[in-house]
Design a protein around this motif. Sequence first.
Motif, mmCIF file in Angstrom:
data_model
loop_
_atom_site.group_PDB
_atom_site.id
_atom_site.type_symbol
_atom_site.label_atom_id
_atom_site.label_comp_id
_atom_site.label_asym_id
_atom_site.label_seq_id
_atom_site.Cartn_x
_atom_site.Cartn_y
_atom_site.Cartn_z
ATOM 1 N N PRO A 48 38.680 18.349 43.640
ATOM 2 C CA PRO A 48 37.260 18.112 43.972
ATOM 3 C C PRO A 48 37.055 16.987 44.971
ATOM 4 O O PRO A 48 36.002 16.925 45.626
ATOM 5 C CB PRO A 48 36.634 17.750 42.616
ATOM 6 N N ASP A 49 38.058 16.137 45.115
ATOM 7 C CA ASP A 49 37.907 15.026 46.053
ATOM 8 C C ASP A 49 38.317 15.399 47.486
ATOM 9 O O ASP A 49 38.130 14.598 48.397
ATOM 10 C CB ASP A 49 38.765 13.837 45.605
ATOM 11 N N ALA A 50 38.893 16.574 47.669
ATOM 12 C CA ALA A 50 39.360 16.996 48.991
ATOM 13 C C ALA A 50 38.515 18.148 49.501
ATOM 14 O O ALA A 50 38.065 19.007 48.733
ATOM 15 C CB ALA A 50 40.829 17.413 48.927
ATOM 16 N N SER A 51 38.292 18.124 50.782
ATOM 17 C CA SER A 51 37.554 19.229 51.402
ATOM 18 C C SER A 51 38.412 20.489 51.377
ATOM 19 O O SER A 51 39.643 20.427 51.525
ATOM 20 C CB SER A 51 37.195 18.880 52.843
ATOM 21 N N PRO A 52 37.776 21.635 51.185
ATOM 22 C CA PRO A 52 38.545 22.881 51.160
ATOM 23 C C PRO A 52 39.301 23.092 52.483
ATOM 24 O O PRO A 52 38.789 22.835 53.566
ATOM 25 C CB PRO A 52 37.472 23.955 50.969
ATOM 26 N N GLY A 53 40.520 23.535 52.355
ATOM 27 C CA GLY A 53 41.315 23.812 53.552
ATOM 28 C C GLY A 53 41.983 22.599 54.152
ATOM 29 O O GLY A 53 42.512 22.683 55.272
ATOM 30 N N THR A 54 41.970 21.483 53.425
ATOM 31 C CA THR A 54 42.633 20.283 53.934
ATOM 32 C C THR A 54 43.934 20.038 53.167
ATOM 33 O O THR A 54 44.141 20.542 52.062
ATOM 34 C CB THR A 54 41.732 19.045 53.800
ATOM 35 N N VAL A 55 44.808 19.237 53.758
ATOM 36 C CA VAL A 55 46.104 18.926 53.156
ATOM 37 C C VAL A 55 45.900 17.902 52.046
ATOM 38 O O VAL A 55 45.339 16.823 52.269
ATOM 39 C CB VAL A 55 47.084 18.385 54.223
ATOM 40 N N VAL A 56 46.346 18.256 50.832
ATOM 41 C CA VAL A 56 46.220 17.357 49.693
ATOM 42 C C VAL A 56 47.461 16.480 49.564
ATOM 43 O O VAL A 56 47.368 15.276 49.343
ATOM 44 C CB VAL A 56 45.986 18.161 48.398
ATOM 45 N N ASP A 57 48.622 17.088 49.713
ATOM 46 C CA ASP A 57 49.857 16.334 49.534
ATOM 47 C C ASP A 57 50.929 16.913 50.463
ATOM 48 O O ASP A 57 50.983 18.138 50.691
ATOM 49 C CB ASP A 57 50.321 16.412 48.079
ATOM 50 N N VAL A 58 51.775 16.012 51.005
ATOM 51 C CA VAL A 58 52.896 16.421 51.870
ATOM 52 C C VAL A 58 54.163 16.342 51.043
ATOM 53 O O VAL A 58 54.589 15.267 50.624
ATOM 54 C CB VAL A 58 52.999 15.519 53.121
ATOM 55 N N LEU A 59 54.763 17.472 50.769
ATOM 56 C CA LEU A 59 55.988 17.522 49.974
ATOM 57 C C LEU A 59 57.241 17.291 50.821
ATOM 58 O O LEU A 59 58.247 16.803 50.311
ATOM 59 C CB LEU A 59 56.102 18.882 49.267
ATOM 60 N N ARG A 60 57.147 17.643 52.077
ATOM 61 C CA ARG A 60 58.274 17.431 52.985
ATOM 62 C C ARG A 60 57.713 17.218 54.389
ATOM 63 O O ARG A 60 57.017 18.082 54.913
ATOM 64 C CB ARG A 60 59.207 18.648 52.976
#
Length: 206
Positions: free
Chosen positions: A173-185
């Motif tokens: 809910p804190d992130a806009s839809p279609g945006t990167v939440v976390d970078v795994l690599r």
Amino acid sequence: MPIHPNQPDPAGPDHTDPASEDAAGPLPGASPPAVPPAGRGPATDEQPDLGGAGGGPAPSEDEYTAELKELEDRWRRALADLDNLRKRHVRELERERTAERSRTAAAFLPVLDNLELALTHAGADAGPVVEGVRAVRDQAVNVLELLGYPRHAENGVAFDPARHEVIGVVQDPDASPGTVVDVLRPGYGDGERQLRPAAVTVAKRE
């Protein structure tokens, strides 16, 4: 003193006057001297050149001009071919350099990934070993950037299929839809010079 008609010639009976001989003409039985034909010099063994080495007619001025133009055209074509060959060689050399640089950098990525993994497991530990590993990681990242492969590990940016690889979609809910939440690599490079895209999780669209 005058010579008496009955006295013999002091020069002898065989003496002849050259002037009298020339006036009288050549002696009987002698061959006359060779006289060259009118309009020609003395006879020689060499034959006159009557129009080139082959004996044919000499080339005209138009033929000389045509031959010179043909040679000039061939010279210009040779220069153009040489310039095209040089340009093609430069392109191929640059392409080979880029490919070799990409292969070397890609082979180095697993080492960098292991450094990233070590830092992830270290968490918030600020020990000297962890700081040393982080310094090595930063140095390796800087080297790749100088080679033309910048690092991409930004959160909160819009998803870009050219730079990101979706590993999962999450509800945030804190992130806009279609945006990167976390970078795994992390990803490295851009466009045609991309070593790999960044592996990310993306906020679910409503």
